[in-house]
Design a protein around this motif. Structure first.
Motif, PDB file in Angstrom:
ATOM      1  N   PHE A  11       1.154  -1.485  -0.010  1.00  0.00           N
ATOM      2  CA  PHE A  11       0.408  -0.198  -0.166  1.00  0.00           C
ATOM      3  C   PHE A  11       1.195   1.059   0.248  1.00  0.00           C
ATOM      4  CE2 PHE A  11      -2.438  -3.709   1.723  1.00  0.00           C
ATOM      5  CZ  PHE A  11      -3.071  -3.281   1.241  1.00  0.00           C
ATOM      6  N   VAL A  12       0.873   1.739  -1.206  1.00  0.00           N
ATOM      7  CA  VAL A  12       1.954   3.125  -1.246  1.00  0.00           C
ATOM      8  C   VAL A  12       1.348   4.577  -1.549  1.00  0.00           C
ATOM      9  CG1 VAL A  12       3.542   1.538  -2.214  1.00  0.00           C
ATOM     10  CG2 VAL A  12       1.869   2.814  -3.764  1.00  0.00           C
ATOM     11  N   CYS A  13       2.204   5.200  -0.534  1.00  0.00           N
ATOM     12  CA  CYS A  13       1.323   6.910  -1.096  1.00  0.00           C
ATOM     13  C   CYS A  13       1.275   7.749  -2.227  1.00  0.00           C
ATOM     14  CB  CYS A  13       1.821   7.817   0.038  1.00  0.00           C
ATOM     15  SG  CYS A  13       1.867   9.704  -0.545  1.00  0.00           S
ATOM     16  N   ASN A  14       0.757   7.668  -3.020  1.00  0.00           N
ATOM     17  CA  ASN A  14       0.714   8.598  -4.404  1.00  0.00           C
ATOM     18  C   ASN A  14       1.718   9.255  -4.967  1.00  0.00           C
ATOM     19  OD1 ASN A  14      -0.969   9.048  -6.999  1.00  0.00           O
ATOM     20  ND2 ASN A  14      -1.219  10.856  -5.804  1.00  0.00           N
ATOM     21  N   TRP A  15       1.945  10.181  -3.059  1.00  0.00           N
ATOM     22  CA  TRP A  15       2.369  11.365  -3.685  1.00  0.00           C
ATOM     23  C   TRP A  15       4.225  11.103  -3.670  1.00  0.00           C
ATOM     24  CZ3 TRP A  15      -0.176  15.285  -5.617  1.00  0.00           C
ATOM     25  CH2 TRP A  15      -1.646  14.814  -5.632  1.00  0.00           C
ATOM     26  N   CYS A  16       4.495  10.241  -2.873  1.00  0.00           N
ATOM     27  CA  CYS A  16       5.915   9.952  -2.601  1.00  0.00           C
ATOM     28  C   CYS A  16       6.292   9.070  -2.669  1.00  0.00           C
ATOM     29  CB  CYS A  16       5.928   9.679  -1.104  1.00  0.00           C
ATOM     30  SG  CYS A  16       6.562  11.738  -0.868  1.00  0.00           S
ATOM     31  N   THR A  17       5.537   7.403  -2.679  1.00  0.00           N
ATOM     32  CA  THR A  17       6.469   5.947  -3.033  1.00  0.00           C
ATOM     33  C   THR A  17       5.847   5.803  -4.320  1.00  0.00           C
ATOM     34  OG1 THR A  17       6.291   5.731  -0.477  1.00  0.00           O
ATOM     35  CG2 THR A  17       6.169   3.805  -2.006  1.00  0.00           C
ATOM     36  N   TYR A  18       4.857   6.006  -4.637  1.00  0.00           N
ATOM     37  CA  TYR A  18       4.567   5.129  -6.620  1.00  0.00           C
ATOM     38  C   TYR A  18       5.465   6.230  -6.860  1.00  0.00           C
ATOM     39  CZ  TYR A  18       1.328   4.356  -9.665  1.00  0.00           C
ATOM     40  OH  TYR A  18       0.619   4.004 -11.349  1.00  0.00           O
ATOM     41  N   THR A  19       5.164   7.475  -6.249  1.00  0.00           N
ATOM     42  CA  THR A  19       6.279   8.244  -7.485  1.00  0.00           C
ATOM     43  C   THR A  19       7.302   7.652  -7.809  1.00  0.00           C
ATOM     44  OG1 THR A  19       4.899  10.289  -7.153  1.00  0.00           O
ATOM     45  CG2 THR A  19       7.249  10.391  -8.278  1.00  0.00           C
ATOM     46  N   ALA A  20       8.037   7.428  -6.949  1.00  0.00           N
ATOM     47  CA  ALA A  20       8.895   6.299  -6.076  1.00  0.00           C
ATOM     48  C   ALA A  20       9.260   5.671  -7.010  1.00  0.00           C
ATOM     49  CB  ALA A  20       9.819   6.169  -5.429  1.00  0.00           C
ATOM     50  N   ALA A  21       8.163   4.493  -7.299  1.00  0.00           N
ATOM     51  CA  ALA A  21       8.845   2.679  -7.584  1.00  0.00           C
ATOM     52  C   ALA A  21       8.526   3.760  -9.054  1.00  0.00           C
ATOM     53  CB  ALA A  21       6.948   2.615  -7.478  1.00  0.00           C
ATOM     54  N   ASP A  22       7.692   4.316  -9.634  1.00  0.00           N
ATOM     55  CA  ASP A  22       7.532   4.819 -10.802  1.00  0.00           C
ATOM     56  C   ASP A  22       9.214   5.680 -11.400  1.00  0.00           C
ATOM     57  OD1 ASP A  22       5.909   5.292 -13.264  1.00  0.00           O
ATOM     58  OD2 ASP A  22       6.809   7.302 -13.551  1.00  0.00           O
TER      59      ASP A  22
END
Length: 140
Positions: A11-22
């Motif tokens: 479960f990842v935060c849209n603003w930080c971790t999801y962006t880092a994953a991208d």
């Protein structure tokens, strides 16, 4: 016999971790394909029921990852998540799960390498633990 490959729900935060994953993906950083991302607007929105349901449904581990404390786009969502994870890890044994199967991390938007390292390390940890034994109620 094939080697155990864990399934991890993140479960990842849209603003930080999801962006880092991208960022990790577009930079072609080597990372485990065993992690399934669930994009949340904030880690403060991760209900403990989601975590328990994921584990009961066969996930070998759950990762919750968001903005660094103090950098939350929703002011205090990551502090809320930290409190929930602390309490949740204490009750996981009630459901028959090792609390080490729940991990909370902070990964900023520009830290693609940190995200890749985090998921790879978590996959290795869970491989050492072995498959999750869902001894609790089969369906919630």
């Amino acid at each position: 016999m094939s080697e155990f490959e864990p399934t991890i729900i993140a479960f990842v935060c849209n603003w930080c971790t999801y962006t880092a994953a991208d960022l990790a993906g577009t930079a072609r950083m080597i990372q485990s394909p065993r992690v399934r991302l669930v994009r949340m607007m904030c880690t403060g929105m991760v209900d403990p029921k989601y975590v328990i349901k994921a584990l009961l449904s066969g996930a070998d581990a759950v990762l919750i990852s968001g903005c660094h404390p103090g950098d939350c786009h929703y002011i205090n969502g990551n502090y809320k998540a930290r409190r929930r994870v602390k309490l949740l890890s204490e009750i996981l044994t009630t459901f028959g799960f090792d609390p080490r199967r729940l991990k909370l991390t902070w990964v900023g938007a520009s830290e693609g390498n940190e995200f890749a390292e985090t998921v790879n390390h978590l996959v290795e940890e869970i491989k050492e633990l072995g498959p999750s034994e869902t001894t609790a109620i089969e369906a919630l």
